[in-house]
Design a protein around this motif. Structure first.
Motif: not given
Length: 280
Positions: A65-85
């Motif tokens: 969905g729309d993630v603008r302004g949300l606080d997000v935690v990525e667990l077991a992120c590896g190289t963290a490309y999902v967090s980059a997106w």
């Protein structure tokens, strides 16, 4: 987001689990050196979010969905490309992983491509972040396979505010049942019992968890979640085998689901107690 857990909460772990975690950490150091470090840049520079081995577009699934302004935690992120997106899409993201080698790769790619966001070394079963710090917890082929669901799902629930969402991707249960005991690519027949797949220690190293669908639902409910969706992901008809992750072939995955994408909502404590049933 300081860690607000008590010492008892932090140390509550089965006696054999630290050795399994150390084994997985060592394995991911090797994976990072041989494969992931080279492949991560392609993921970091993707123009849109995708899911899984066959890059199913998020726009086709709409689980984030729309993630603008949300606080997000990525667990077991590896190289963290999902967090980059997610950060590029407007989220305030913190990426957590057990592997220092994977996080070092993520840090290099942050400097090379941006955006910048916190990288935290920690175990998804005992996350060093404050309770109620997130609107969204996400994990793509990380926590679900490599962490004990009886430990990491309550942690995800602790991190989320009531009404927050958990989105995670893992191998399909069917694929886990079809991989030989000595590893390799999934066959076109069952090779292990369903209960055997709930925790698998591979001969090449690494301990994985593949609960049944019933166990996932039970553990999610126990951790304060309501399941919203389960998407079974297949390879496209013209799909190609993954460059190095060879648990399923593209041909296999056009016939059976290779991965499962779960979406769940963290309910309020009042709603959780009101809706509990025996065995739930």
């Amino acid at each position: 987001m300081p860690d607000d857990r008590t010492p008892d909460q932090v140390s509550d772990m089965p006696a054999d689990r630290p050795a399994e975690i150390a084994l997985n950490r060592a394995l991911w150091a090797v994976v990072n050196e041989r494969f992931t470090d080279a492949a991560a840049e392609d993921q970091w520079t993707r123009p849109e979010a995708v899911w899984g081995l066959f890059a199913v577009p998020e726009r086709d699934l709409g689980v984030l969905g729309d993630v603008r302004g949300l606080d997000v935690v990525e667990l077991a992120c590896g190289t963290a490309y999902v967090s980059a997106w997610l950060t590029r899409a407007g989220a305030r993201t913190v990426a957590v992983d057990l592997s220092g080698e994977q996080l070092a790769t993520a840090a290099r790619l942050q400097r090379r491509h941006g955006p910048a966001f916190p990288l935290v070394q920690g175990d998804a079963e005992h996350v060093p972040l404050a309770s109620g710090c997130a609107d969204l917890v996400v994990s793509e082929h990380g926590a679900a396979a490599w962490c004990d669901p009886a430990a990491w799902l309550p942690e995800a629930g602790r991190l989320l505010r009531p009404g927050g969402r958990l989105v995670f991707l893992t191998n399909s249960l069917l694929s886990a049942l079809c991989v030989p005991a000595d590893e390799g690519v999934a066959h076109e027949r069952l090779l292990r019992g369903q209960r055997e797949a709930s925790k698998v220690r591979w001969p090449g190293g690494g301990v994985e968890f593949h609960p049944s669908h019933g166990d996932w639902v039970r553990l999610l409910r126990r951790s304060g979640f309501v399941v919203e969706a389960l998407h079974e992901l297949y390879a496209p008809a013209d799909g190609h085998d993954h460059a190095f992750y060879e648990i399923v072939s593209a041909d296999w995955a056009t016939r059976w689901p290779a991965e499962e994408l779960w979406v769940a909502t963290r309910v309020t404590d009042d709603a959780r107690h009101a809706t509990r049933r025996p065995g739930g």
